[in-house]
Design a protein around this motif. Structure first.
Motif, PDB file in Angstrom:
ATOM      1  N   LYS A  43       0.649  -1.745   0.160  1.00 20.84           N
ATOM      2  CA  LYS A  43      -0.387   0.318  -0.228  1.00 20.84           C
ATOM      3  C   LYS A  43       1.109   1.097  -0.093  1.00 20.84           C
ATOM      4  O   LYS A  43       0.216   2.361  -0.412  1.00 20.84           O
ATOM      5  CB  LYS A  43      -1.001   0.296   1.393  1.00 20.84           C
ATOM      6  N   HIS A  44       2.229   1.385   1.563  1.00 21.55           N
ATOM      7  CA  HIS A  44       2.392   2.639   1.081  1.00 21.55           C
ATOM      8  C   HIS A  44       3.742   3.274  -0.361  1.00 21.55           C
ATOM      9  O   HIS A  44       4.681   3.769   0.171  1.00 21.55           O
ATOM     10  CB  HIS A  44       3.611   2.950   2.362  1.00 21.55           C
ATOM     11  N   GLU A  81       1.205  11.458   7.636  1.00 24.00           N
ATOM     12  CA  GLU A  81       0.067  12.457   7.569  1.00 24.00           C
ATOM     13  C   GLU A  81      -0.413  12.224   9.120  1.00 24.00           C
ATOM     14  O   GLU A  81      -0.282  11.829   9.413  1.00 24.00           O
ATOM     15  CB  GLU A  81      -0.561  13.005   6.445  1.00 24.00           C
ATOM     16  N   CYS A 135     -14.007  11.131   3.451  1.00 24.72           N
ATOM     17  CA  CYS A 135     -13.340  10.046   3.278  1.00 24.72           C
ATOM     18  C   CYS A 135     -13.922   9.430   2.261  1.00 24.72           C
ATOM     19  O   CYS A 135     -13.142   9.291   0.727  1.00 24.72           O
ATOM     20  CB  CYS A 135     -12.983   8.753   4.117  1.00 24.72           C
ATOM     21  N   TYR A 178     -10.538  13.484   2.680  1.00 30.18           N
ATOM     22  CA  TYR A 178     -10.434  12.630   4.488  1.00 30.18           C
ATOM     23  C   TYR A 178      -9.247  13.665   5.563  1.00 30.18           C
ATOM     24  O   TYR A 178      -9.622  12.563   6.306  1.00 30.18           O
ATOM     25  CB  TYR A 178      -8.797  11.485   4.092  1.00 30.18           C
ATOM     26  N   TYR A 179      -8.835  14.806   5.089  1.00 32.09           N
ATOM     27  CA  TYR A 179      -8.490  15.101   6.676  1.00 32.09           C
ATOM     28  C   TYR A 179      -9.648  15.511   7.244  1.00 32.09           C
ATOM     29  O   TYR A 179      -9.079  16.205   8.424  1.00 32.09           O
ATOM     30  CB  TYR A 179      -7.392  16.141   5.844  1.00 32.09           C
ATOM     31  N   ASN A 186      -4.726   2.682   7.346  1.00 32.74           N
ATOM     32  CA  ASN A 186      -4.876   3.513   7.423  1.00 32.74           C
ATOM     33  C   ASN A 186      -4.090   4.808   6.863  1.00 32.74           C
ATOM     34  O   ASN A 186      -3.885   6.536   6.388  1.00 32.74           O
ATOM     35  CB  ASN A 186      -6.236   3.869   7.287  1.00 32.74           C
ATOM     36  N   SER A 187      -2.915   4.659   7.509  1.00 35.52           N
ATOM     37  CA  SER A 187      -2.478   6.127   7.537  1.00 35.52           C
ATOM     38  C   SER A 187      -1.181   6.762   5.858  1.00 35.52           C
ATOM     39  O   SER A 187      -1.722   5.670   4.926  1.00 35.52           O
ATOM     40  CB  SER A 187      -0.405   5.566   7.946  1.00 35.52           C
ATOM     41  N   ARG A 188      -1.165   8.199   6.322  1.00 35.08           N
ATOM     42  CA  ARG A 188      -1.038   7.672   4.249  1.00 35.08           C
ATOM     43  C   ARG A 188       0.866   8.267   4.753  1.00 35.08           C
ATOM     44  O   ARG A 188       0.497   9.843   5.741  1.00 35.08           O
ATOM     45  CB  ARG A 188      -1.136   9.451   4.147  1.00 35.08           C
ATOM     46  N   HIS A 239       4.897   8.992   3.204  1.00 34.96           N
ATOM     47  CA  HIS A 239       5.766  10.220   2.335  1.00 34.96           C
ATOM     48  C   HIS A 239       6.705   9.680   2.218  1.00 34.96           C
ATOM     49  O   HIS A 239       7.370   9.654   3.490  1.00 34.96           O
ATOM     50  CB  HIS A 239       4.946  11.544   2.601  1.00 34.96           C
ATOM     51  N   TRP A 243      -3.998  16.297   0.845  1.00 43.83           N
ATOM     52  CA  TRP A 243      -3.475  16.397  -0.602  1.00 43.83           C
ATOM     53  C   TRP A 243      -1.811  16.425  -0.907  1.00 43.83           C
ATOM     54  O   TRP A 243      -1.247  15.575  -0.364  1.00 43.83           O
ATOM     55  CB  TRP A 243      -3.881  16.701  -1.669  1.00 43.83           C
TER      56      TRP A 243
END
Ligand SMILES: [Zn+2]
Ligand SMILES: [Zn+2]
Length: 368
Positions: free
Chosen positions: A97-98, A109, A120, A125-126, A154-156, A158, A318
């Motif tokens: 996923k990541h 995030e 969501c 989502y924020y 479900n983390s975003r 980076h 985003w």
């Protein structure tokens, strides 16, 4: 099914700053989080202290609940949402996923979206209805003021470019917030823009505004030291409300009209009144503050007086994180003078005190 990958030996226990109650945070030995197929485990390399962490520590009803607010926090919980680190364990589903692997330097995030609510599902989502932010929700969103942190699926997440300077990595979260706030203001080349409240987010807003090349960029703060830094970071005019009549100065600068865009991040009610006073008719007012007290003003000015466009700003969705990483990496936004203090994690109490006072410090980091 692929197995969980691990980098080196991961201990079974770690140190962490645990929120137990207002004014009752403890530096404790707790188990290192277990890693499942869905999880990333990072070795935390730094965690910033946010204004919201200080408010939580002091027992703000906005977080702990009160007559006007439902309780937000679920304690006990490890504090901290402005953290980054190195991937030391990863489950197969999380890797897929990541798109990150062992040894990568990453930043999550601050929000872990539920993925199911109306916000969501529509891309906002924020604003997630569940609103799990790292450091505030026991079990589902344990924070990063610890030696290790688990990033749920479900983390975003980076990943940093190879060349990224990790010394400024803890500024990504506040800068992401700053960038989102500035985008809300929709700045044009001919705009006169004012940024009020030069904390970590305000300093990022100032620099993000400068990248939009407005006609004038006015910095407003009560501390001359911060205004001096603002001038180095792109402000064309610096105003200290304790020394000058800001309204009169803005009138002089704008032929009496007022600023086109007012970006507010001071968290003080007086900053709201100031914005309503100095903004032009049809101007854009961006509110990014979290206030310690209610704001009282004559709302007539918003409609009858000036027809002001009031825009709220929250978190950093985003492309905010990727833009923050890009601008810090290429040097167009600077954080070296914004991150003023680095303390070892066990000195978390001194760090919170420094952040709360805010006279010597701008951003305070804890290093596990
Ligand atoms: Zn924060
Ligand atoms: Zn949601």
């Amino acid at each position: 099914m692929a197995a969980i990958e691990k980098l080196g030996d991961i201990p079974s226990a770690m140190k962490a700053v645990v929120v137990r109650a207002p004014n009752d945070y403890r530096y404790e030995d707790i188990p290192v989080p277990a890693v499942g197929d869905d999880d990333v485990l990072i070795k935390v390399l730094g965690a910033g202290i946010c204004g919201s962490d200080v408010k939580c520590w002091h027992g703000s009803p906005y977080i702990w609940g009160g007559p006007d607010y439902p309780k937000y926090i679920r304690e006990p919980v490890i504090a901290g949402h402005e953290f980054f680190g190195k991937v030391v364990a990863i489950g197969p589903k999380a890797a897929e996923k990541h798109k990150v692997g062992l040894g990568d330097h990453v930043v999550p995030e601050q929000i872990i979206p539920c993925g199911k609510c109306r916000y969501c599902e529509t891309g906002y989502y924020y604003l997630c209805g569940v609103h799990d932010i790292y450091g505030f929700r026991q079990g589902t969103a344990e924070g990063g003021m610890a030696e290790y942190a688990r990033l749920p699926i479900n983390s975003r997440v980076h990943k940093f470019p190879e060349s990224f300077n990790l010394d400024v990595a803890a500024y990504i979260e506040p800068l992401g917030c700053a960038i989102h706030g500035v985008e809300r203001g929709d700045i044009q080349f001919f705009d006169v823009v004012a940024v009020a409240g030069l904390g970590p987010v305000g300093m990022g807003m100032l620099q993000a505004c400068a990248l939009k090349n407005p006609k004038e960029l006015i910095a407003i703060d009560l501390q001359d030291k911060r205004l001096k830094l603002a001038a180095e970071l792109g402000a064309t005019v610096c105003l200290n409300p304790s020394e000058v009549d800001v309204r009169a100065e803005i009138a002089k600068l704008t032929a009496g009209y007022g600023v086109d865009v007012y970006v507010h991040a001071s968290g003080h009610p007086k900053g709201v009144q100031q914005g309503l006073d100095i903004i032009r008719k049809q101007g854009r007012y961006v509110e990014y503050s979290v206030f310690g007290e209610n704001v009282t003003t004559d709302w007539s000015v918003i409609g009858d007086g000036k027809e002001i466009n009031i825009l709220g700003g929250h978190l950093s969705p985003w492309d905010s994180y990727t833009s923050a990483i890009r601008f810090l990496n290429d040097g167009r936004i600077k954080a070296d003078k914004i991150i003023t203090h680095r303390l070892p994690l066990e000195k978390w109490g001194d760090g919170f005190d420094l952040a709360a006072k805010g006279d010597e410090s701008i951003k305070v980091l804890l290093i596990p």
